[in-house]
Design a protein around this motif. Structure first.
Motif, PDB file in Angstrom:
ATOM      1  N   GLU A 148       0.878  -1.181   0.000  1.00 34.60           N
ATOM      2  CA  GLU A 148       0.000   0.000   0.000  1.00 34.60           C
ATOM      3  C   GLU A 148       0.904   1.216   0.000  1.00 34.60           C
ATOM      4  OE1 GLU A 148      -3.329   2.275   2.735  1.00 34.60           O
ATOM      5  OE2 GLU A 148      -2.579   0.322   3.322  1.00 34.60           O
ATOM      6  N   ARG A 149       0.972   1.904  -1.142  1.00 31.68           N
ATOM      7  CA  ARG A 149       1.965   2.973  -1.292  1.00 31.68           C
ATOM      8  C   ARG A 149       1.345   4.328  -0.947  1.00 31.68           C
ATOM      9  NH1 ARG A 149       5.105   3.026  -6.561  1.00 31.68           N
ATOM     10  NH2 ARG A 149       3.056   3.145  -7.502  1.00 31.68           N
ATOM     11  N   GLN A 150       1.516   4.727   0.276  1.00 28.71           N
ATOM     12  CA  GLN A 150       1.070   6.045   0.708  1.00 28.71           C
ATOM     13  C   GLN A 150       2.259   6.802   1.304  1.00 28.71           C
ATOM     14  OE1 GLN A 150      -2.459   7.474   0.887  1.00 28.71           O
ATOM     15  NE2 GLN A 150      -2.452   6.085  -0.838  1.00 28.71           N
ATOM     16  N   ALA A 192      -2.502  16.058   1.888  1.00 29.59           N
ATOM     17  CA  ALA A 192      -2.630  14.603   2.004  1.00 29.59           C
ATOM     18  C   ALA A 192      -2.308  14.182   3.435  1.00 29.59           C
ATOM     19  CB  ALA A 192      -1.695  13.903   1.017  1.00 29.59           C
ATOM     20  N   HIS A 199      -3.139  11.813   5.273  1.00 29.08           N
ATOM     21  CA  HIS A 199      -2.977  10.391   5.571  1.00 29.08           C
ATOM     22  C   HIS A 199      -1.678   9.808   5.016  1.00 29.08           C
ATOM     23  CE1 HIS A 199      -7.019  10.370   7.134  1.00 29.08           C
ATOM     24  NE2 HIS A 199      -7.483  10.825   5.991  1.00 29.08           N
ATOM     25  N   ALA A 200      -0.953  10.610   4.250  1.00 26.97           N
ATOM     26  CA  ALA A 200       0.307  10.124   3.688  1.00 26.97           C
ATOM     27  C   ALA A 200       1.368  10.018   4.780  1.00 26.97           C
ATOM     28  CB  ALA A 200       0.791  11.063   2.585  1.00 26.97           C
ATOM     29  N   ARG A 201       2.254   9.030   4.633  1.00 31.49           N
ATOM     30  CA  ARG A 201       3.410   8.933   5.518  1.00 31.49           C
ATOM     31  C   ARG A 201       4.591   9.586   4.809  1.00 31.49           C
ATOM     32  NH1 ARG A 201       5.224   3.864   6.436  1.00 31.49           N
ATOM     33  NH2 ARG A 201       3.988   2.904   4.793  1.00 31.49           N
ATOM     34  N   ALA A 206       5.722   6.184  -2.973  1.00 29.16           N
ATOM     35  CA  ALA A 206       4.781   6.425  -4.065  1.00 29.16           C
ATOM     36  C   ALA A 206       5.112   7.714  -4.804  1.00 29.16           C
ATOM     37  CB  ALA A 206       3.356   6.505  -3.518  1.00 29.16           C
ATOM     38  N   LEU A 249       0.845  14.064  -6.074  1.00 27.80           N
ATOM     39  CA  LEU A 249       0.169  13.128  -5.172  1.00 27.80           C
ATOM     40  C   LEU A 249      -0.929  12.356  -5.901  1.00 27.80           C
ATOM     41  CD1 LEU A 249      -0.046  15.506  -2.095  1.00 27.80           C
ATOM     42  CD2 LEU A 249       1.203  13.339  -2.134  1.00 27.80           C
ATOM     43  N   ASN A 301      -1.393   8.243  -6.733  1.00 27.68           N
ATOM     44  CA  ASN A 301      -2.589   7.595  -6.155  1.00 27.68           C
ATOM     45  C   ASN A 301      -2.611   7.691  -4.634  1.00 27.68           C
ATOM     46  OD1 ASN A 301      -3.718   6.694  -8.649  1.00 27.68           O
ATOM     47  ND2 ASN A 301      -2.190   5.062  -8.686  1.00 27.68           N
ATOM     48  N   ILE A 302      -2.094   8.791  -4.114  1.00 30.32           N
ATOM     49  CA  ILE A 302      -2.147   9.045  -2.676  1.00 30.32           C
ATOM     50  C   ILE A 302      -3.423   9.828  -2.373  1.00 30.32           C
ATOM     51  CG2 ILE A 302      -1.069  10.331  -0.779  1.00 30.32           C
ATOM     52  CD1 ILE A 302       1.625   9.602  -1.929  1.00 30.32           C
ATOM     53  N   GLU A 303      -4.120   9.403  -1.342  1.00 31.01           N
ATOM     54  CA  GLU A 303      -5.410   9.999  -0.994  1.00 31.01           C
ATOM     55  C   GLU A 303      -5.248  11.478  -0.640  1.00 31.01           C
ATOM     56  OE1 GLU A 303      -9.002   9.468   2.306  1.00 31.01           O
ATOM     57  OE2 GLU A 303      -7.266   8.124   2.313  1.00 31.01           O
TER      58      GLU A 303
END
Length: 221
Positions: free
Chosen positions: A13-15, A38, A40-42, A62, A132, A136-138
């Protein structure tokens, strides 16, 4: 032959966003902008490409946001290294001189987006959102307000953004804590926000978008 980094792509899961910049203030600013759009991204911060590449074997990113002038990368080998180490990953590149920007644009690689560190804030946010999205990062959704905030609600929201509690906001605005709570509840509903800080971020970006330039070209500073 696929690199060891590419093999880690399968099933992850690429975030994760890698920010590579040896200037701490610039690095901090880029991190904060990513957090804004974003949440929720790390985000992982590195000062050299070597350090980032070593961590990428265990934590496949990502999106890469990097300075062109890294101390362990020569300008003429920059794109080749990123093509080898991070294939198929969107890369946002900050560069300040026209010669470098021209070199990057000549490669015409769609996943490489070059922009100056002097790019206006609103346009830079747009470019980060583009990167982003490609990764495909939320993203934090920016709703269209069906009903504008009142002047008092804007005051409450600005104080929330400054880190004040309901009690402190009540004192500063000379209203009751219960009134502040009512404003906060209405603000969350109107902005479709999950919490106070998300509401503050959404409002700030709606204001930025209101005064921003037209949609930027991905390969122009």
């Amino acid at each position: 032959m696929r690199s060891a980094v590419v093999k880690k792509l399968e099933g992850l899961e690429r975030q994760v966003v890698f920010v590579i910049d040896d200037h701490p203030i610039v690095s901090f600013g880029l991190v904060e902008m990513v957090k804004d759009v974003a949440p929720h991204a790390r985000i992982r911060q590195f000062s050299t490409l070597k350090e980032a590449a070593r961590h990428a074997v265990e934590e496949f990113p990502a999106l890469i946001i990097t300075d062109f002038h890294l101390r362990d990368v020569q300008a003429e080998t920059f794109i080749g290294l990123f093509e080898t180490l991070f294939p198929e990953i969107p890369v946002l590149i900050t560069a300040n001189d026209e010669k470098v920007m021209g070199q990057l644009k000549r490669h015409q690689l769609e996943r490489f987006i070059a922009f100056s560190k002097f790019t206006p804030f609103a346009k830079m946010i747009d470019l980060i959102r583009v990167g982003l999205s490609q990764a495909n990062i939320e993203l934090l959704q920016m709703p269209t307000l069906s009903k504008a905030l009142t002047h008092k609600q804007v005051e409450v929201l600005e104080l929330i953004g400054a880190g004040h509690s309901n009690k402190e906001i009540a004192v500063l605005l000379k209203i009751s804590v219960e009134t502040v709570k009512g404003h906060v509840k209405d603000i969350l509903e109107r902005l479709k926000a999950k919490n106070r800080m998300e509401a503050s971020i959404i409002y700030r970006h709606t204001q930025i978008q209101k005064h921003s330039m037209p949609e930027p070209s991905l390969h122009n500073n």
